[in-house]
Design an enzyme around this catalytic site. Structure first.
Site, PDB file in Angstrom:
ATOM      1  N   PHE A   1       0.840  -1.197   0.000  1.00  0.00           N
ATOM      2  CA  PHE A   1       0.000   0.000   0.000  1.00  0.00           C
ATOM      3  C   PHE A   1       0.873   1.244   0.000  1.00  0.00           C
ATOM      4  O   PHE A   1       1.756   1.414   0.848  1.00  0.00           O
ATOM      5  CB  PHE A   1      -0.911   0.018   1.231  1.00  0.00           C
ATOM      6  CG  PHE A   1      -1.728   1.287   1.359  1.00  0.00           C
ATOM      7  CD1 PHE A   1      -2.594   1.680   0.358  1.00  0.00           C
ATOM      8  CD2 PHE A   1      -1.621   2.094   2.480  1.00  0.00           C
ATOM      9  CE1 PHE A   1      -3.349   2.842   0.463  1.00  0.00           C
ATOM     10  CE2 PHE A   1      -2.370   3.257   2.609  1.00  0.00           C
ATOM     11  CZ  PHE A   1      -3.237   3.633   1.597  1.00  0.00           C
TER      12      PHE A   1
ATOM     13  N   TYR B   1       0.783   5.416   0.159  1.00  0.00           N
ATOM     14  CA  TYR B   1      -0.036   6.578   0.507  1.00  0.00           C
ATOM     15  C   TYR B   1       0.717   7.888   0.328  1.00  0.00           C
ATOM     16  O   TYR B   1       0.168   8.964   0.561  1.00  0.00           O
ATOM     17  CB  TYR B   1      -0.513   6.458   1.962  1.00  0.00           C
ATOM     18  CG  TYR B   1       0.618   6.349   2.965  1.00  0.00           C
ATOM     19  CD1 TYR B   1       1.177   7.492   3.540  1.00  0.00           C
ATOM     20  CD2 TYR B   1       1.155   5.120   3.310  1.00  0.00           C
ATOM     21  CE1 TYR B   1       2.218   7.401   4.442  1.00  0.00           C
ATOM     22  CE2 TYR B   1       2.191   5.016   4.213  1.00  0.00           C
ATOM     23  CZ  TYR B   1       2.724   6.162   4.781  1.00  0.00           C
ATOM     24  OH  TYR B   1       3.770   6.066   5.672  1.00  0.00           O
ATOM     25  N   GLY B   2       1.982   7.796  -0.081  1.00  0.00           N
ATOM     26  CA  GLY B   2       2.809   8.971  -0.329  1.00  0.00           C
ATOM     27  C   GLY B   2       3.362   8.934  -1.737  1.00  0.00           C
ATOM     28  O   GLY B   2       2.618   8.792  -2.709  1.00  0.00           O
ATOM     29  N   SER B   3       4.684   9.001  -1.863  1.00  0.00           N
ATOM     30  CA  SER B   3       5.298   9.053  -3.200  1.00  0.00           C
ATOM     31  C   SER B   3       5.095   7.769  -3.988  1.00  0.00           C
ATOM     32  O   SER B   3       5.209   7.778  -5.221  1.00  0.00           O
ATOM     33  CB  SER B   3       6.794   9.357  -3.075  1.00  0.00           C
ATOM     34  OG  SER B   3       7.456   8.342  -2.341  1.00  0.00           O
TER      35      SER B   3
ATOM     36  N   GLU C   1      12.563   3.217   1.742  1.00  0.00           N
ATOM     37  CA  GLU C   1      11.786   3.697   2.874  1.00  0.00           C
ATOM     38  C   GLU C   1      12.579   3.702   4.179  1.00  0.00           C
ATOM     39  O   GLU C   1      12.004   3.725   5.258  1.00  0.00           O
ATOM     40  CB  GLU C   1      10.535   2.820   3.049  1.00  0.00           C
ATOM     41  CG  GLU C   1       9.658   2.747   1.813  1.00  0.00           C
ATOM     42  CD  GLU C   1       9.120   4.108   1.395  1.00  0.00           C
ATOM     43  OE1 GLU C   1       8.915   4.963   2.280  1.00  0.00           O
ATOM     44  OE2 GLU C   1       8.901   4.322   0.200  1.00  0.00           O
TER      45      GLU C   1
END
Length: 270
Positions: A17, A19-21, A105
């Site tokens: 999942f 939700y950012g870049s 990340e």
């Protein structure tokens, strides 16, 4: 008693999942991309991750809603759904992608798993051009891996004044690029997912950054105009005139011009 809504085949799949870049910069080796949402979280620009050590930038992380409610956040509302994109990674590439994501990340993010709710079936139009026969449409939540910067990591910043945060994002820059580009790209990517996928926190910060850009542009224009005026005065002033006298001439010259104009206008009336 919870009910398992995934099939045995789906339970063995690897889904990620973003939700950012990850929404607009997908991981390698995915064969399905599905927009949708997770619940129980709030998305906030409260994680250091970009920029330089002296001026670290801000990126988004997910905050558990139960924890967020205990905080004093200037953005005191948040959508129930955190929209993003789920990617299914090709089975023979899972280890390679996990290694890639661990590097991408790094710096405060840890691995978690959360149910993802698809907004559309995997074969709906408008998604990436993948073979819809790769998998059947999902009718329930998908177990997805997600990277989250939790409040106990050193890079977690916590609530900030929105204007101060926007100013910080505006001026931060690092190997990953301009921090403001990350913010504006995120807003654009979210808006493209669904009419309901916007995020007030992201939109407000984006509007503040655009206002800062307009302010900086106006200040730059004023500086250029002032520099051009000074250059014209210097070009028409004898070289032996002192800088103080030049500045005095700059101000008094406009007053004299105004007086002459007023005199000419007065003479025209008679």
């Amino acid at each position: 008693m919870s009910v398992n809504t995934t099939t045995p085949a789906e339970a063995d799949e690897f889904w990620l999942f973003g939700y950012g870049s990850l929404i607009w910069k997908p991981p390698p080796h995915y064969d399905q991309r599905i927009p949708g949402w997770v619940t129980g979280y709030v998305r906030r620009f409260w994680q250091d991750h970009r920029g330089t050590p002296e001026a670290p930038g801000r990126v988004v992380t997910l905050i558990e809603r139960s924890y967020w409610r205990q905080l004093t956040d200037h953005h005191d509302s948040a959508p129930e759904r955190v929209w993003g994109v789920a990617y299914r990674i090709a089975p023979d590439r899972v280890d390679e992608v996990k290694e890639y994501l661990d590097i991408r990340e790094i710096n405060g993010y840890t691995i978690h798993y959360t149910p993802f709710h698809p907004a559309v079936s995997s074969s709906s139009p408008g998604l990436d051009p993948v073979d819809p026969s790769v998998m059947p449409p999902h009718h329930g939540p998908i177990r997805t891996l997600v990277y989250i910067g939790t409040p106990d990591n050193e890079q977690f910043v916590g609530p900030q004044d929105p204007q101060a945060l926007a100013e910080h994002i505006w001026r931060s820059e690092g190997p990953s690029g301009l921090n403001r580009d990350y913010l504006l790209e995120l807003e654009k990517a979210l808006d493209a997912l669904s009419p309901d996928s916007g995020d007030e926190h992201v939109t407000d910060l984006s509007n503040r950054v655009r206002a800062i850009a307009s302010r900086e542009e106006e200040q730059q224009k004023l500086k250029q105009n002032t520099g051009q005026t000074d250059s014209i005065l210097r070009a028409h002033t004898p070289v032996n005139v002192s800088p103080d006298l030049l500045q005095q001439h700059h101000h008094e010259g406009f007053r004299k011009a105004g007086s002459i104009d007023e005199q000419e206008e007065t003479e025209k009336k008679f």
